[in-house]
Design a protein around this motif. Structure first.
Motif: not given
Length: 472
Positions: A85-90, A93-96
């Motif tokens: 869903y192209d939620l860049e900020d989320f 955080v997830c991949y970090k």
């Protein structure tokens, strides 16, 4: 959901995959009652609906809630959700968290369901896994869907330092004669055996240094050190240099050291790239057919077979899967008495193993002064000057597996002379005006375009950009 108007009761069916009946009821509570009904159970449903209905404040609220309640057990699944869903900020955080807890996430079943591009991001950012663990993770991911993923194995091998595999695991690979990837792994395992038997057991420091110097990833080893290489340039107008200088990033580029100079004066407008820790240089205004490789283990240049045709200048260059690619640029018109040049749209490929050139394909738009960078099996070409001598904002993509070439999207503005680099699963573009753009790749859209070989991609954008900073 039941709704009432003027005493008449009716049922409204919610059928879109992004809008469930329960989530829509929660939305009504938020909008009309001001009730915060976001929970761990419904947050993603409401977020999905918020994206679909473009309710920005609710989208931001849901993202904040999910980020606050993110746990390692669900971070991979949440990352996939954010990508979809192209939620860049989320997603960031997830991949970090996925990278920070890689020793846990690498063992999760969810990792096997990740698309290739997301696994590449994890491996490019992680610093905790041993060579054994990285190799096992790669094999597990490929073997989960071997029929479709085996072709991607070679893209993961640069993340595995085979010489540093444990003796026990290396022996397991050697004695597994029916290993499904034995042909792909042969050279890597041979290097590892030589390193261990001659370099370690026989205490041959030269062998260890030569083999480690060929590894494409950063190593924390005393035998090799990471350096930044600068080739050519000029101190006076129209007087190009053929020197090669290296800098140590650890001392903030304060000191510089000279390496073996280019074997020929190629002039201006040559291109360069690296593969397996060796530097390839091609073309130039003086010697458009020039092609050579620098080998750091020997501090020597080797002149390679010349570029075909009339060569190139002002072209772009990138390496992928033991192949060197050359994109566009200027080439002389055959039999032109005035030495006239034309913008090329052809893509040349040089096979490192066979040392042979071939024509790989054609760009949708021929360009000069463009820049290229690699993400997985894709090479992206940014901007440049087209045949009309005007800057373009087009981003072109080359699928190196199938040979399909297409327009992937557009830069924020037309530009030429930019520089692009791939790092941590993203491409960063340094613009001529000092801006730094980070490219956000939409993996699923790119996969679909390449699968169906969609020719008209104007409405299908596989990437977008965000400005990270501006250099002064």
């Amino acid at each position: 959901m039941t709704a009432s108007r003027e005493g008449v009761s009716s049922v409204i069916g919610i059928t879109h995959e992004d809008v469930s009946q329960q989530a829509f009821e929660c939305l009504m509570d938020v909008l009309y009652r001001g009730t915060d009904v976001i929970t761990k159970e419904n947050a993603k449903d409401i977020l999905r609906m918020s994206v679909y209905l473009q309710i920005k404040f609710l989208e931001d609220h849901c993202v904040g809630f999910l980020c606050k309640n993110l746990i390692v057990e669900t971070c991979l699944e949440s990352w996939q959700f954010a990508q979809k869903y192209d939620l860049e900020d989320f997603a960031e955080v997830c991949y970090k968290m996925s990278v920070d807890k890689i020793k846990i996430t690498a063992q999760q079943e969810e990792l096997l369901a990740l698309p290739k591009s997301m696994v590449l991001i994890l491996l490019s950012l992680q610093t905790q896994l041993s060579a054994d663990d990285i190799c096992k993770t790669v094999f597990c991911w490929v073997e989960a869907k071997q029929d479709t993923r085996a072709v991607h194995l070679i893209e993961f091998l640069p993340f595995v330092c085979f010489p540093l595999l444990s003796s026990q695991y290396l022996c397991e690979l050697v004695v597994y004669f029916n290993h499904p990837f034995r042909e792909v792994l042969f050279d890597k395992i041979n290097d590892a055996l030589t390193y261990n038997m001659k370099g370690v057991q026989n205490s041959d420091a030269t062998v260890r240094k030569r083999i480690l110097a060929r590894q494409p990833l950063f190593l924390n080893a005393k035998e090799v050190q990471s350096r930044v290489v600068m080739i050519g340039g000029y101190e006076e107008a129209d007087k190009p240099l053929n020197r090669v200088i290296v800098f140590n990033p650890a001392d903030y580029f304060y000191y510089r050291y000279s390496l073996a100079s280019l074997p020929e004066d190629t002039g201006l407008d040559f291109a360069s790239c690296s593969w397996n820790n060796e530097v390839y240089v091609s073309g130039g205004s003086q010697l458009p057919k020039f092609f050579a490789v620098y080998k750091p283990g020997d501090n020597e240049w080797e002149v390679l077979p010349s570029l075909p045709g009339n060569g190139r200048e002002k072209h772009a260059m990138a390496a992928n899967n033991s192949n060197i690619f050359i994109f566009g640029g200027l080439e002389k018109i055959p039999k032109s008495k005035k030495g006239e040049k034309v913008v090329s749209s052809s893509i040349l490929k040089y096979c490192v193993k066979s040392k042979e050139w071939s024509v790989f394909g054609q760009l949708p738009l021929g360009v000069q002064e463009a820049t290229a960078a690699v993400l997985g099996h894709r090479i992206y070409l940014f901007g440049g000057v087209g045949g009309s001598r005007e800057n373009t904002d087009m981003v072109q993509c080359v699928d190196t597996l199938s040979g399909f070439v297409y327009q992937a999207g557009r830069l924020p503005s037309p530009m030429s002379g930019a520089r692009a680099v791939s790092n941590g699963g993203h491409i960063y573009v340094a613009t001529p005006t000092g801006g730094i753009l980070r490219m956000w790749e939409k993996f699923s859209v790119a996969d679909e375009i390449e699968k169906e070989k969609v020719k008209d991609t104007l409405g299908l954008v596989t990437l977008r950009f965000e400005e990270k900073r501006h250099l002064t």
